[in-house]
Write a protein that holds these residues in place. Structure first.
Motif, PDB file in Angstrom:
ATOM      1  N   ILE A 194       0.842  -1.199   0.000  1.00 52.71           N
ATOM      2  CA  ILE A 194       0.000   0.000   0.000  1.00 52.71           C
ATOM      3  C   ILE A 194       0.879   1.251   0.000  1.00 52.71           C
ATOM      4  N   ALA A 195       1.910   1.256   0.861  1.00 52.82           N
ATOM      5  CA  ALA A 195       2.815   2.414   0.931  1.00 52.82           C
ATOM      6  C   ALA A 195       3.529   2.646  -0.396  1.00 52.82           C
ATOM      7  N   ASP A 196       3.823   1.577  -1.109  1.00 54.16           N
ATOM      8  CA  ASP A 196       4.522   1.690  -2.394  1.00 54.16           C
ATOM      9  C   ASP A 196       3.582   2.058  -3.543  1.00 54.16           C
ATOM     10  N   GLY A 197       2.289   2.235  -3.248  1.00 52.42           N
ATOM     11  CA  GLY A 197       1.338   2.638  -4.281  1.00 52.42           C
ATOM     12  C   GLY A 197       0.982   1.538  -5.258  1.00 52.42           C
ATOM     13  N   LEU A 198       1.132   0.278  -4.840  1.00 52.59           N
ATOM     14  CA  LEU A 198       0.880  -0.846  -5.736  1.00 52.59           C
ATOM     15  C   LEU A 198      -0.567  -1.322  -5.709  1.00 52.59           C
ATOM     16  N   VAL A 199      -1.359  -0.783  -4.778  1.00 56.39           N
ATOM     17  CA  VAL A 199      -2.754  -1.217  -4.625  1.00 56.39           C
ATOM     18  C   VAL A 199      -3.687  -0.142  -5.179  1.00 56.39           C
ATOM     19  N   SER A 200      -4.701  -0.570  -5.917  1.00 59.29           N
ATOM     20  CA  SER A 200      -5.709   0.388  -6.375  1.00 59.29           C
ATOM     21  C   SER A 200      -7.087  -0.062  -5.902  1.00 59.29           C
ATOM     22  N   VAL A 201      -7.936   0.929  -5.628  1.00 57.96           N
ATOM     23  CA  VAL A 201      -9.321   0.691  -5.236  1.00 57.96           C
ATOM     24  C   VAL A 201     -10.190   1.393  -6.262  1.00 57.96           C
ATOM     25  N   ASN A 202     -11.034   0.629  -6.931  1.00 61.09           N
ATOM     26  CA  ASN A 202     -11.915   1.173  -7.975  1.00 61.09           C
ATOM     27  C   ASN A 202     -11.120   1.950  -9.021  1.00 61.09           C
ATOM     28  N   GLY A 203      -9.935   1.431  -9.370  1.00 62.77           N
ATOM     29  CA  GLY A 203      -9.127   2.028 -10.435  1.00 62.77           C
ATOM     30  C   GLY A 203      -8.237   3.181 -10.012  1.00 62.77           C
ATOM     31  N   GLU A 204      -8.282   3.577  -8.735  1.00 60.25           N
ATOM     32  CA  GLU A 204      -7.472   4.690  -8.236  1.00 60.25           C
ATOM     33  C   GLU A 204      -6.433   4.163  -7.248  1.00 60.25           C
ATOM     34  N   ALA A 205      -5.176   4.609  -7.384  1.00 59.31           N
ATOM     35  CA  ALA A 205      -4.140   4.201  -6.436  1.00 59.31           C
ATOM     36  C   ALA A 205      -4.565   4.608  -5.024  1.00 59.31           C
ATOM     37  N   GLU A 206      -4.330   3.735  -4.059  1.00 61.31           N
ATOM     38  CA  GLU A 206      -4.723   3.997  -2.675  1.00 61.31           C
ATOM     39  C   GLU A 206      -3.535   3.753  -1.749  1.00 61.31           C
ATOM     40  N   THR A 207      -3.225   4.744  -0.911  1.00 59.70           N
ATOM     41  CA  THR A 207      -2.073   4.629  -0.013  1.00 59.70           C
ATOM     42  C   THR A 207      -2.482   4.603   1.457  1.00 59.70           C
ATOM     43  N   ARG A 208      -3.783   4.523   1.735  1.00 62.92           N
ATOM     44  CA  ARG A 208      -4.256   4.481   3.128  1.00 62.92           C
ATOM     45  C   ARG A 208      -4.664   3.048   3.480  1.00 62.92           C
ATOM     46  N   ARG A 209      -3.907   2.430   4.381  1.00 64.57           N
ATOM     47  CA  ARG A 209      -4.199   1.058   4.790  1.00 64.57           C
ATOM     48  C   ARG A 209      -5.554   0.972   5.479  1.00 64.57           C
ATOM     49  N   GLY A 210      -5.980   2.049   6.140  1.00 58.54           N
ATOM     50  CA  GLY A 210      -7.244   2.056   6.861  1.00 58.54           C
ATOM     51  C   GLY A 210      -8.444   2.439   6.022  1.00 58.54           C
ATOM     52  N   ARG A 211      -8.263   2.618   4.730  1.00 54.03           N
ATOM     53  CA  ARG A 211      -9.378   2.959   3.830  1.00 54.03           C
ATOM     54  C   ARG A 211     -10.512   1.965   4.018  1.00 54.03           C
ATOM     55  N   GLN A 212     -11.721   2.491   4.250  1.00 55.02           N
ATOM     56  CA  GLN A 212     -12.890   1.633   4.452  1.00 55.02           C
ATOM     57  C   GLN A 212     -13.442   1.185   3.099  1.00 55.02           C
ATOM     58  N   LEU A 213     -13.576  -0.116   2.940  1.00 54.85           N
ATOM     59  CA  LEU A 213     -14.142  -0.689   1.726  1.00 54.85           C
ATOM     60  C   LEU A 213     -15.546  -1.173   2.006  1.00 54.85           C
ATOM     61  N   ARG A 214     -16.397  -1.067   1.014  1.00 55.23           N
ATOM     62  CA  ARG A 214     -17.784  -1.520   1.130  1.00 55.23           C
ATOM     63  C   ARG A 214     -18.097  -2.456  -0.036  1.00 55.23           C
TER      64      ARG A 214
END
Length: 72
Positions: free
Chosen positions: A35-55
């Motif tokens: 996540i810190a390295d910017g390798l994860v995306s949520v709904n097509g957008e890079a996400e850097t917050r490990r605590g991001r709430q997903l639904r």
């Protein structure tokens, strides 16, 4: 490639927890790193917050692997 459906018990889940639940990573430390390295995306957008709430309906991607949050 279609995302794998991963059911959750509650109405939301944190991104770091979901990565482990979906078997996209092995440990919480791995989650923090990718996540810190910017390798994860949520709904097509890079996400850097490990605590991001997903639904349910959110789609998480890491490399060529994708998982969708679904209702438990």
């Amino acid at each position: 490639m279609e995302p794998v459906e991963v059911p959750i018990r509650d109405e939301s889940i944190r991104l770091g927890q979901f990565l482990k639940l979906a078997s996209l990573i092995d440990t919480g430390a791995d989650a923090k790193a990718v996540i810190a390295d910017g390798l994860v995306s949520v709904n097509g957008e890079a996400e850097t917050r490990r605590g991001r709430q997903l639904r349910p309906g959110d789609v998480v991607s890491l490399g060529d692997r994708t998982a969708r949050v679904s209702d438990g």
